[in-house]
Design a protein around this motif. Sequence first.
Motif, mmCIF file in Angstrom:
data_model
loop_
_atom_site.group_PDB
_atom_site.id
_atom_site.type_symbol
_atom_site.label_atom_id
_atom_site.label_comp_id
_atom_site.label_asym_id
_atom_site.label_seq_id
_atom_site.Cartn_x
_atom_site.Cartn_y
_atom_site.Cartn_z
ATOM 1 N N VAL A 122 48.077 -57.728 17.845
ATOM 2 C CA VAL A 122 48.284 -58.109 19.237
ATOM 3 C C VAL A 122 49.726 -58.567 19.392
ATOM 4 O O VAL A 122 50.174 -59.476 18.690
ATOM 5 C CB VAL A 122 47.325 -59.232 19.666
ATOM 6 N N GLU A 123 50.448 -57.896 20.261
ATOM 7 C CA GLU A 123 51.855 -58.233 20.454
ATOM 8 C C GLU A 123 52.250 -57.915 21.891
ATOM 9 O O GLU A 123 52.001 -56.807 22.378
ATOM 10 C CB GLU A 123 52.724 -57.430 19.476
ATOM 11 N N GLY A 124 52.839 -58.904 22.549
ATOM 12 C CA GLY A 124 53.307 -58.703 23.915
ATOM 13 C C GLY A 124 52.211 -58.326 24.877
ATOM 14 O O GLY A 124 52.435 -57.532 25.799
ATOM 15 N N GLY A 125 51.017 -58.873 24.663
ATOM 16 C CA GLY A 125 49.909 -58.570 25.555
ATOM 17 C C GLY A 125 49.292 -57.206 25.351
ATOM 18 O O GLY A 125 48.457 -56.778 26.162
ATOM 19 N N ARG A 126 49.641 -56.527 24.257
ATOM 20 C CA ARG A 126 49.090 -55.194 23.975
ATOM 21 C C ARG A 126 48.397 -55.210 22.619
ATOM 22 O O ARG A 126 48.855 -55.844 21.664
ATOM 23 C CB ARG A 126 50.182 -54.129 24.004
ATOM 24 N N VAL A 127 47.307 -54.502 22.559
ATOM 25 C CA VAL A 127 46.502 -54.429 21.343
ATOM 26 C C VAL A 127 46.656 -53.037 20.735
ATOM 27 O O VAL A 127 46.533 -52.022 21.436
ATOM 28 C CB VAL A 127 45.014 -54.706 21.643
ATOM 29 N N THR A 128 46.903 -52.988 19.428
ATOM 30 C CA THR A 128 47.046 -51.715 18.717
ATOM 31 C C THR A 128 46.148 -51.747 17.482
ATOM 32 O O THR A 128 46.146 -52.731 16.740
ATOM 33 C CB THR A 128 48.502 -51.482 18.282
ATOM 34 N N SER A 129 45.396 -50.697 17.265
ATOM 35 C CA SER A 129 44.541 -50.635 16.073
ATOM 36 C C SER A 129 45.389 -50.356 14.841
ATOM 37 O O SER A 129 46.396 -49.645 14.906
ATOM 38 C CB SER A 129 43.479 -49.549 16.232
ATOM 39 N N THR A 130 44.970 -50.890 13.720
ATOM 40 C CA THR A 130 45.629 -50.592 12.444
ATOM 41 C C THR A 130 44.839 -49.558 11.651
ATOM 42 O O THR A 130 45.279 -49.125 10.589
ATOM 43 C CB THR A 130 45.762 -51.865 11.599
ATOM 44 N N VAL A 131 43.656 -49.179 12.180
ATOM 45 C CA VAL A 131 42.808 -48.194 11.509
ATOM 46 C C VAL A 131 42.340 -47.165 12.529
ATOM 47 O O VAL A 131 42.469 -47.359 13.738
ATOM 48 C CB VAL A 131 41.585 -48.856 10.841
ATOM 49 N N HIS A 132 41.806 -46.086 12.022
ATOM 50 C CA HIS A 132 41.168 -45.066 12.857
ATOM 51 C C HIS A 132 39.664 -45.275 12.733
ATOM 52 O O HIS A 132 39.110 -45.253 11.622
ATOM 53 C CB HIS A 132 41.564 -43.671 12.364
ATOM 54 N N LEU A 133 39.011 -45.486 13.836
ATOM 55 C CA LEU A 133 37.568 -45.734 13.835
ATOM 56 C C LEU A 133 36.917 -44.645 14.685
ATOM 57 O O LEU A 133 37.101 -44.609 15.897
ATOM 58 C CB LEU A 133 37.286 -47.122 14.412
ATOM 59 N N GLN A 134 36.179 -43.767 14.024
ATOM 60 C CA GLN A 134 35.586 -42.649 14.751
ATOM 61 C C GLN A 134 34.079 -42.627 14.608
ATOM 62 O O GLN A 134 33.526 -42.948 13.546
ATOM 63 C CB GLN A 134 36.155 -41.314 14.242
ATOM 64 N N PRO A 135 33.375 -42.306 15.686
ATOM 65 C CA PRO A 135 31.932 -42.081 15.557
ATOM 66 C C PRO A 135 31.690 -40.836 14.724
ATOM 67 O O PRO A 135 32.486 -39.902 14.742
ATOM 68 C CB PRO A 135 31.465 -41.906 16.994
ATOM 69 N N TRP A 136 30.588 -40.832 14.000
ATOM 70 C CA TRP A 136 30.283 -39.693 13.125
ATOM 71 C C TRP A 136 28.803 -39.365 13.235
ATOM 72 O O TRP A 136 27.948 -40.240 13.171
ATOM 73 C CB TRP A 136 30.640 -40.012 11.674
ATOM 74 N N ALA B 266 46.533 -45.418 20.507
ATOM 75 C CA ALA B 266 47.506 -45.814 21.534
ATOM 76 C C ALA B 266 47.375 -47.304 21.829
ATOM 77 O O ALA B 266 46.262 -47.842 21.841
ATOM 78 C CB ALA B 266 47.268 -45.017 22.812
ATOM 79 N N PRO B 267 48.479 -48.005 22.090
ATOM 80 C CA PRO B 267 48.395 -49.418 22.477
ATOM 81 C C PRO B 267 47.686 -49.542 23.823
ATOM 82 O O PRO B 267 47.847 -48.702 24.704
ATOM 83 C CB PRO B 267 49.861 -49.845 22.592
ATOM 84 N N VAL B 268 46.870 -50.575 23.962
ATOM 85 C CA VAL B 268 46.169 -50.819 25.223
ATOM 86 C C VAL B 268 46.413 -52.261 25.653
ATOM 87 O O VAL B 268 46.655 -53.147 24.821
ATOM 88 C CB VAL B 268 44.656 -50.548 25.093
ATOM 89 N N GLU B 269 46.345 -52.495 26.936
ATOM 90 C CA GLU B 269 46.581 -53.823 27.467
ATOM 91 C C GLU B 269 45.428 -54.753 27.076
ATOM 92 O O GLU B 269 44.258 -54.410 27.236
ATOM 93 C CB GLU B 269 46.707 -53.775 28.980
ATOM 94 N N ALA B 270 45.786 -55.940 26.559
ATOM 95 C CA ALA B 270 44.758 -56.893 26.142
ATOM 96 C C ALA B 270 43.854 -57.273 27.298
ATOM 97 O O ALA B 270 42.642 -57.461 27.124
ATOM 98 C CB ALA B 270 45.421 -58.129 25.538
ATOM 99 N N ARG B 271 44.415 -57.369 28.489
ATOM 100 C CA ARG B 271 43.605 -57.780 29.644
ATOM 101 C C ARG B 271 42.605 -56.698 30.063
ATOM 102 O O ARG B 271 41.688 -56.968 30.837
ATOM 103 C CB ARG B 271 44.505 -58.135 30.823
#
Length: 498
Positions: free
Chosen positions: A87-101, A63-68
């Motif tokens: 980073v676009e419009g003050g929102r950060v979106t991941s391009t990958v899935h990063l999961q603990p394992w 999900a996109p999250v606010e950069a601040r």
Amino acid sequence: MNDLLGRLRGLLLDTGYTIDGVRERLGDVAATALSREETVPALRATAEGDPLATLIRLWWLGAPVEARGMPAGLPVEELAAAGLVTVEGGRVTSTVHLQPWETDGSGGSGGPVGPVGPGGYVVSDRKVRPGDPALRPDHVVGAGGASANLAQLASRRPAGRALDIGTGCGVQVLHLAGRAEEITATDVNPRALELSRLSWALSGITGVDARLGSLFDPVEDDRFDLIVANPPFVISPAGRFTYRESGFHADDFCRDLVRRAPRHLAPGGTCHLLANWLHVDGEDWRDRVGGWLAGTGCDGWVVQRDVQDPAEYVELWLRDAAEQGTPRHRELYDDWFGWFEAANVTGIGFGWITLNDSGSLDPVVRVEEYGRPVELPVGEYVDEVLGSITTAHRLTDAELLGSRLVVAEGVLEERVGPPGAEDPARIVLRQTGGLRRSAAVGTVEAALAGVCDGDYPLDPLLAAIAELTGEDHDDLRTKAPAALRPLIAEGFFHISTG
């Protein structure tokens, strides 16, 4: 990049972005819903925007999250430059899935490639969910149930050289890192190797030899003490996605993987792989898969854990690619199901295959169906299972009668019959650990289970039973090997070496 990933790993651990941390932060309901790929409860549970919630939304939920609102110290600009977020419009979106394992300590105590503890991480392409854009052909899937099954199956013996075929997101290397001195990982998909390197760096693993290519082509002249493979085993009429489909005809990819593995095993080496195989009308699936192992020169153990009919199978993998409800769903379903019909396919088996280069001139192969729950990890006792199978086959009747048998630890006896009856209608031996098998036995086998402690050879024990029961000793000697051999193969009795 390694410096960036090292700092990111430290921040993830400090924030509590671990398996236990995520479970606790989400709560049971949201975590269970997420296991079904339902994200709404998890999104609600992480709405407060605390540092851990923000990381869960960014890396796991996509999900996109606010950069601040980013956790202090998260190097957003560097991650964006590395292509891991946008980073676009003050929102950060991941391009990958990063999961603990979680490796559950299965890696061992650490080795040259680096230790892995509870802080392992796996990087893959973002999860596809209903309504998302279609998967790219070189999509790299994250770690899931099949990954865990293979990791639970692999032998825990220390290995000099280990090979992970079809490494994908690199998850099996996390389990191999502590017990193998050298690790080679291969994949036919360049993007898989790219993301797997991120997984290893984030998990503190170094020194993995990553090679591009199919099957054993990248390691043509090499031999290994341990080989693991969660290959693209999905059986379909077209290889659309490299992470799950090989492009080979039917189940030929798994067949070729089994047949080629022995030439890359060092003496005493073991290969574990997951596979699918066809059930074809008029053919016993055991003959089909057993035929793959025939002529390999290795001892083998094949276990079918589940079977799906063709319709169930097609629906499973259409859901896997989030293609249910799309405009092409009906067409894809019809083509795939029709292909199975034309080949007279009645079902598709799911299971595991283990090969061991024991050096024997009389290799033993056991093919069975076993869908009941087992004690995990199987890798803690898989070598004992193979040993029991081969011992039961190779012992002559005379050797068996002269052996000192021991009842395996945790075996219980159950007797069933009418109240007050002198003799039970049914006697069952049941394992409380390991594969948790059960076996109906006769009174002689039950009597032996009560007295076999490794102190006396089998033959004198049979003589004592014959004297107590009035049965003929020679008759018992003749029948006992055939009755006991399956119980030894299935681990109810062991041969004492003391």
